[in-house]
Design a protein around this motif. Sequence first.
Motif, short mmCIF file in Angstrom:
data_model
loop_
_atom_site.label_atom_id
_atom_site.label_comp_id
_atom_site.label_asym_id
_atom_site.label_seq_id
_atom_site.Cartn_x
_atom_site.Cartn_y
_atom_site.Cartn_z
N ASN A 163 30.29 11.28 -58.21
CA ASN A 163 30.28 12.39 -59.15
C ASN A 163 29.31 13.44 -58.61
O ASN A 163 28.10 13.22 -58.60
N VAL A 165 27.92 17.44 -58.58
CA VAL A 165 27.86 18.75 -59.23
C VAL A 165 27.40 19.78 -58.19
O VAL A 165 26.38 19.59 -57.54
N SER A 178 32.85 22.84 -52.53
CA SER A 178 33.60 22.04 -53.51
C SER A 178 34.90 21.52 -52.89
O SER A 178 35.28 20.36 -53.10
N THR A 189 32.30 18.86 -59.96
CA THR A 189 32.13 19.79 -61.07
C THR A 189 31.38 21.01 -60.54
O THR A 189 30.37 20.85 -59.85
N CYS A 191 29.16 24.23 -61.49
CA CYS A 191 28.38 24.95 -62.51
C CYS A 191 27.96 26.30 -61.93
O CYS A 191 28.03 26.50 -60.72
N THR A 195 26.95 28.75 -67.05
CA THR A 195 27.23 27.42 -67.60
C THR A 195 26.25 27.11 -68.74
O THR A 195 25.05 27.29 -68.59
N ILE A 201 24.79 18.47 -67.62
CA ILE A 201 25.88 18.16 -66.67
C ILE A 201 25.30 17.60 -65.37
O ILE A 201 25.74 16.56 -64.88
#
Length: 282
Positions: A163, A165, A178, A189, A191, A195, A201
């Motif tokens: 996971n 960010v 990304s 994810t 941001c 955000t 997050i």
Amino acid sequence: MSVETVKLTGKPVAEHLRANIKIRVARLNERNIIPTILIIRVGNKEDDVFYERSILKNCSLLGIKGSVKELPENVSTEELIKIIEDANDHDNIHGIMMFRPLPEHLDEKVILEKMNPKKDIDGMTPVNLEKIFEGDDSGFSPCTPKAVIEMLKYYDIPLQGANVVVAGRSLVVGKPLSMLLLKENATVTICHSKTKNMSSITSRADIVVAAIGKAKFMDEEYFTESSIVIDVGVNDDGKGKICGDVDYDNTLGKVKALTPPTGGVGTITTTILLEQAVRACE
């Protein structure tokens, strides 16, 4: 509670990559080929001049020929396009790197469209960016996102299923990074500055990449003891020192792993640029 934070430094990663580059340059030399890059700099910005010196120093260490085309701040779009097209046509120039952002009077979009994507070692042209979004390896990636991936791989940080960010959505770092992370089967994810409750997050992520462009923006509340934090920010702390997007002093000892504000990802970025120059030459 304090934890033993692993410092993720860029130097061993860069040295690992350089060893491979030297072997490939030697093979090209056997065929009487010297990888050659052209650096285009408009104006005399301190950051650009500093990075330029770093590139040229690394060129000489790796057997790559580097030359600089310095242009006045008031150069026209047409004049700059002419220089790029001449470099496109020059068989002995294998890679082109141009400092950005360009002065506001220049049409950066039009200028980048004129650069030969096969010589675009900084991954700036629409063709190369498009390839990243298609998951096509044949193009050149922007160097900072690629440096982040190389750092994570070197330190054996698993990306598959992780996971991640990415804090930042620029076309230079956030968006292409990304895509590169998705290609490694990470769950990503994005941001950004708008955000809401970003810390809620980021604190749930395995890996956080800070690329928001604000000095010491992220402090310990954005992370947990199991967070791996990659900081690509380069900012002035207001006292003449370089700092990242992460408040390093307040985060060290509170996360699993962390890159330093200097000697981190930036150390790898120049090496990626030159690796892509060698690949362009090959």
